[in-house]
Motif scaffolding. Structure first.
Motif, PDB file in Angstrom:
ATOM      1  N   VAL A   1      51.766  98.957  12.627  1.00  0.00           N
ATOM      2  CA  VAL A   1      52.374  98.286  11.480  1.00  0.00           C
ATOM      3  C   VAL A   1      51.428  98.336  10.285  1.00  0.00           C
ATOM      4  O   VAL A   1      50.286  97.870  10.363  1.00  0.00           O
TER       5      VAL A   1
ATOM      6  N   GLU B   1      53.522  93.747   6.166  1.00  0.00           N
ATOM      7  CA  GLU B   1      54.580  92.868   6.631  1.00  0.00           C
ATOM      8  C   GLU B   1      55.902  92.953   5.870  1.00  0.00           C
ATOM      9  O   GLU B   1      56.851  92.223   6.195  1.00  0.00           O
TER      10      GLU B   1
ATOM     11  N   ILE C   1      61.396  96.144  14.386  1.00  0.00           N
ATOM     12  CA  ILE C   1      60.406  96.006  15.457  1.00  0.00           C
ATOM     13  C   ILE C   1      60.859  95.085  16.594  1.00  0.00           C
ATOM     14  O   ILE C   1      60.718  95.463  17.777  1.00  0.00           O
TER      15      ILE C   1
ATOM     16  N   ASP D   1      55.312 102.025  11.544  1.00  0.00           N
ATOM     17  CA  ASP D   1      56.345 101.152  11.003  1.00  0.00           C
ATOM     18  C   ASP D   1      57.690 101.406  11.687  1.00  0.00           C
ATOM     19  O   ASP D   1      57.926 102.470  12.266  1.00  0.00           O
TER      20      ASP D   1
ATOM     21  N   VAL E   1      49.005  95.434  15.178  1.00  0.00           N
ATOM     22  CA  VAL E   1      49.177  94.710  13.924  1.00  0.00           C
ATOM     23  C   VAL E   1      47.962  93.821  13.696  1.00  0.00           C
ATOM     24  O   VAL E   1      47.324  93.366  14.650  1.00  0.00           O
TER      25      VAL E   1
ATOM     26  N   ILE F   1      59.141  96.507   8.927  1.00  0.00           N
ATOM     27  CA  ILE F   1      59.058  95.804  10.218  1.00  0.00           C
ATOM     28  C   ILE F   1      60.397  95.321  10.765  1.00  0.00           C
ATOM     29  O   ILE F   1      60.450  94.829  11.897  1.00  0.00           O
TER      30      ILE F   1
END
Length: 280
Positions: free
Chosen positions: A56, A59, A67, A29, A80, A64
């Protein structure tokens, strides 16, 4: 040779966990900004040059939000699932997207990263174990219950980041509306101090050297309270509370040379750490 681990931030304001050996590392993460990630790693002697990928877990924005910038700047592949990518809107053309599936190991250099499913209010939530040589570390947060997958993987870890999100009395007597209390404490929400402690007491392996309690609620938990709760049952496991405001120190975890006491493990970490830090 073992693994080096650190929490860069842990809480609803952002989550980011570092696991690596002397040559390569991953982030699980990236819910804090690129700048904060860089600053926090530098303060504890880590370098983004060693980071080879981001994995990841789900969501939600606190996992996130950093990212897009971080992955673009360092050209990091982002591992992911399709559902998490879609619901997290990780559709930037500049992202290098890679897939993973439960119990299908992904190799990043010498690191073996294995995802496993969990219960959480997200599209395709997973947690991870990271293995190198004979050392395994679990990153197990945002879980509604200690399901069979969580138990199976936690019971094999030499160290783990484990969610202890809320104290049940503080949650139920606190200011949150009832629907939010139900969401947090439901089977797809978060793990309470009591639930985390039961998992630790019943399924901790004898060789677990470090437990980092993670994702504590700002309103419904207290770091001192949960640390005291776990310290009573810690035995030879060192208990650390991961902060929602700062990075932790780097901890060295070694499955090849298990130490019998906390003080012996600290001596091992002190002997090994200069080797790691001199590379950065």
């Amino acid at each position: 040779m073992g693994l080096y681990i650190a929490s860069l931030n842990s809480g609803s304001n952002g989550n980011c966990y570092y696991v690596g050996n002397e040559q390569e590392a991953i982030l699980v993460d990236a819910g804090i900004s690129c700048r904060e990630t860089e600053k926090r790693m530098a303060r504890i002697g880590l370098s983004m040059d060693n980071v080879k990928a981001i994995f990841v877990s789900h969501e939600h924005s606190d996992h996130i939000s950093g990212i897009p910038v971080l992955a673009k700047k360092y050209q990091l592949p982002v591992y992911v699932t399709p559902g998490t990518q879609y619901h997290g809107r990780l559709t930037h053309d500049t992202l290098i997207i890679r897939r993973f599936a439960a119990y299908e190991p992904v190799m990043i250099g010498g690191l073996n990263i294995t995802a496993f499913p969990k219960f959480h209010d997200a599209s395709e939530p997973h947690s991870f174990t990271v293995s190198f040589n004979n050392t395994r570390v679990g990153v197990i947060t945002d879980i509604g219950s200690a399901c069979e997958h969580v138990v199976k993987c936690f019971s094999t870890c030499h160290a783990a980041f484990l969610e202890a999100n809320y104290d049940e009395d503080m949650l139920m007597n606190g200011r949150y509306p009832w629907h939010l209390k139900r969401r947090i404490s439901g089977g797809n929400g978060h793990l309470s101090n009591r639930q985390a402690l039961e998992l630790f007491k019943q399924h901790r392996p004898d060789y677990m050297s470090h437990l980092l309690l993670a994702h504590l609620s700002k309103d419904n938990n207290n770091p001192e309270l949960v640390k005291n709760l776990f310290d009573e049952h810690a035995g030879q496991t060192e208990i650390i509370v991961a902060s929602r405001y700062n990075e932790t120190p780097v901890y060295y975890v070694c499955g090849e040379q298990p130490a019998n006491t906390v003080s012996q493990r600290r001596e091992i970490m002190q002997r090994q750490a200069p080797v790691q830090f001199s590379l950065f």
